[in-house]
Design an enzyme around this catalytic site. Structure first.
Site, PDB file in Angstrom:
ATOM      1  N   CYS A   4     102.893 -81.582  32.405  1.00 54.19           N
ATOM      2  CA  CYS A   4     101.856 -80.579  32.157  1.00 54.19           C
ATOM      3  C   CYS A   4     101.171 -80.827  30.815  1.00 54.19           C
ATOM      4  O   CYS A   4     101.814 -81.172  29.825  1.00 54.19           O
ATOM      5  CB  CYS A   4     102.481 -79.187  32.179  1.00 54.19           C
ATOM      6  SG  CYS A   4     101.322 -77.866  31.781  1.00 54.19           S
TER       7      CYS A   4
ATOM      8  N   CYS B  11      89.079 -70.126  14.559  1.00 49.37           N
ATOM      9  CA  CYS B  11      89.882 -70.902  15.503  1.00 49.37           C
ATOM     10  C   CYS B  11      89.660 -72.398  15.301  1.00 49.37           C
ATOM     11  O   CYS B  11      90.037 -73.199  16.165  1.00 49.37           O
ATOM     12  CB  CYS B  11      89.552 -70.499  16.942  1.00 49.37           C
ATOM     13  SG  CYS B  11      87.824 -70.721  17.401  1.00 49.37           S
TER      14      CYS B  11
ATOM     15  N   GLU C   5      76.803 -58.883  17.771  1.00 49.01           N
ATOM     16  CA  GLU C   5      77.314 -59.826  18.773  1.00 49.01           C
ATOM     17  C   GLU C   5      76.148 -60.309  19.628  1.00 49.01           C
ATOM     18  O   GLU C   5      75.187 -59.565  19.854  1.00 49.01           O
ATOM     19  CB  GLU C   5      78.374 -59.110  19.642  1.00 49.01           C
ATOM     20  CG  GLU C   5      78.747 -59.756  20.944  1.00 49.01           C
ATOM     21  CD  GLU C   5      79.379 -61.126  20.766  1.00 49.01           C
ATOM     22  OE1 GLU C   5      78.984 -62.046  21.499  1.00 49.01           O
ATOM     23  OE2 GLU C   5      80.253 -61.275  19.872  1.00 49.01           O
TER      24      GLU C   5
ATOM     25  N   ASP D 148      84.204 -63.454  12.722  1.00 48.19           N
ATOM     26  CA  ASP D 148      85.120 -64.142  13.640  1.00 48.19           C
ATOM     27  C   ASP D 148      84.296 -65.032  14.569  1.00 48.19           C
ATOM     28  O   ASP D 148      84.129 -64.742  15.753  1.00 48.19           O
ATOM     29  CB  ASP D 148      85.932 -63.110  14.445  1.00 48.19           C
ATOM     30  CG  ASP D 148      86.928 -63.763  15.386  1.00 48.19           C
ATOM     31  OD1 ASP D 148      87.188 -64.971  15.246  1.00 48.19           O
ATOM     32  OD2 ASP D 148      87.437 -63.057  16.277  1.00 48.19           O
TER      33      ASP D 148
ATOM     34  N   CYS E   3     106.559 -71.581  33.971  1.00 50.91           N
ATOM     35  CA  CYS E   3     105.936 -71.692  32.647  1.00 50.91           C
ATOM     36  C   CYS E   3     106.582 -70.722  31.659  1.00 50.91           C
ATOM     37  O   CYS E   3     106.757 -69.536  31.954  1.00 50.91           O
ATOM     38  CB  CYS E   3     104.446 -71.416  32.760  1.00 50.91           C
ATOM     39  SG  CYS E   3     103.562 -71.501  31.186  1.00 50.91           S
TER      40      CYS E   3
END
Length: 410
Positions: A69, A367, A293, A341, A146
């Protein structure tokens, strides 16, 4: 092909081992720094190495699917090593920009905590396949055991197989975005056959039989049996189908706590790239918030959640593409603190306007350590100081790194 022994020097950003061979740099899958590995070098990579000298930080991968995987790439490393490596990725990205900073802590989500995941489904001669892709491959690997996913997501796998049989084709894949809401599982499928009355009826019946809260197909809502709500602070929000959500509840809580601490007692906060209100709505318990946004449907969900909640301060919102039209200094100066963010591309245009404003307090959630470091360099050049820095590891055993930082100036 060439087979030789190589000593692993470091990990790449994709968590491959990196070594230097006779013809240059070689990437070695599932290897750790300091190990000696051998194998066939194909196009600068050893895909299936033999570990000649293992590291003392190597452990037995706990998942039976690990070698096939591609969902996890670091199960062969100890938890302490993985946390340290993710912290070093952030620190190294900052150091490349001339910024010396240390990660104060790493918050790692526990096993069986991923409440959001995208699996692929494909029809075959013998039936259907549903799972994650193998490493660097189009091959699908089924993952019934998983260790990452919430049990509720694993329990939805039979529904994905049925949906693949109904609406899949032999030539393509369906991407199934599964999200665990407070009302149950939401399935948002893309890439299947065009929906027509018979398929619509079949899918609606599937949603009923598998008790799905909501099912959408190629962006068309087929069944909305219960509101697929999420709690952001005291507010209940029903995001649009397939909308972004922090991957684990514990990871979200760690980020929200950090952002709350970063803005402190600010009375007016601007939340940029606000999504459905992950930060805006918890912050509204103590501050007036302006949420910005680019996706109008997300802001509609945020606004409804705020209006139906009790005891929150005023939350305003604005649909705006912050890459093309960042908030300008005079708009930013109406607020006591900024929360940002952005997606992986970072927020260079918006950060430049923040630098030109009178903003003194900024919470930055990222991120992508590389684009974060670029933006941090701009902020520090404008007089900001990086006061605190954490890693929040919601994608355990992956190469994905998320962080949160507090900047202040003046």
């Amino acid at each position: 092909m060439d087979q030789t022994e190589l000593t692993i020097e470091r990990l790449s950003l994709h968590a491959d081992g990196v070594a230097h061979g006779p013809a240059g740099t070689v990437h070695v899958a599932m290897a750790l720094p300091g190990e000696v590995a051998s194998g066939d070098i194909v196009e600068g990579r050893i895909a299936v190495p033999r570990i000649v000298t293992p590291s003392d930080r190597r452990v037995k991968a706990p998942c039976p699917h690990y070698r096939a995987c591609g969902g996890c790439v670091l199960q062969h490393a100890s938890d302490d090593f993985v946390a340290g490596w993710k912290a070093s990725v952030v620190e190294t990205a900052l150091a490349a920009r001339g910024i010396a900073a240390s990660v104060s802590r790493v918050e790692t989500s526990p096993l069986h905590s991923r409440r959001r995941a995208t699996l692929a489904g494909r029809r075959t001669k013998k039936g259907t396949l549903v799972g994650f892709h193998a490493r660097a491959s189009d091959t699908l690997v089924e993952v019934p055991d998983c260790l990452i996913l919430r049990p509720e997501l694993l329990a939805a796998l039979p529904a994905l197989h049925e949906a693949t049989a109904m609406g899949g084709s032999r030539k393509g894949e369906i991407a199934f975005a599964l999200t665990l809401s407070e009302a149950g599982i939401e399935m948002a499928a893309k890439g299947g056959k065009e929906i027509e009355p018979a398929l619509f009826t079949q899918l609606a019946d599937l949603a009923r039989r598998h008790d799905l809260a909501r099912l959408s197909w190629n962006d068309e809502t087929v069944a909305a049996r219960r509101p697929a709500q999420q709690s952001f602070g005291t507010a209940k929000v029903t995001p649009p189908p397939g909308a972004f959500l922090q991957a684990t509840a514990s990871g979200e809580a760690a980020l929200v706590d950090f952002v709350r601490g970063a803005v402190g007692k600010a009375a007016r906060v601007a939340d940029l790239f606000a999504g459905c209100g992950t930060f805006a709505l918890p912050l509204a318990a103590n501050a007036e918030v302006h949420a910005v946004e680019g996706d109008a449907t997300m802001l509609t969900a945020l606004d409804r959640g705020w209006r139906e909640a009790q005891g929150l301060k005023r939350v305003t919102h604005e649909v705006r593409d912050l890459f093309r039209r960042p908030l300008l200094p005079d708009e930013l100066d109406r607020h006591d603190a900024i929360v940002i963010d952005p997606p992986r591309a970072g927020a260079e245009a918006q950060v430049r306007e923040i630098c030109a404003s009178k903003t003194r307090t900024l919470a930055y959630v990222s991120c992508n350590p590389v684009t974060f470091a670029r933006d941090a360099q701009l902020l520090i050049a404008a007089g900001f100081a990086l006061r605190d820095l954490i890693v929040v590891d919601q994608f355990r055993w992956s190469a994905h790194v998320e962080l949160a930082a507090r900047f202040t100036r003046g």
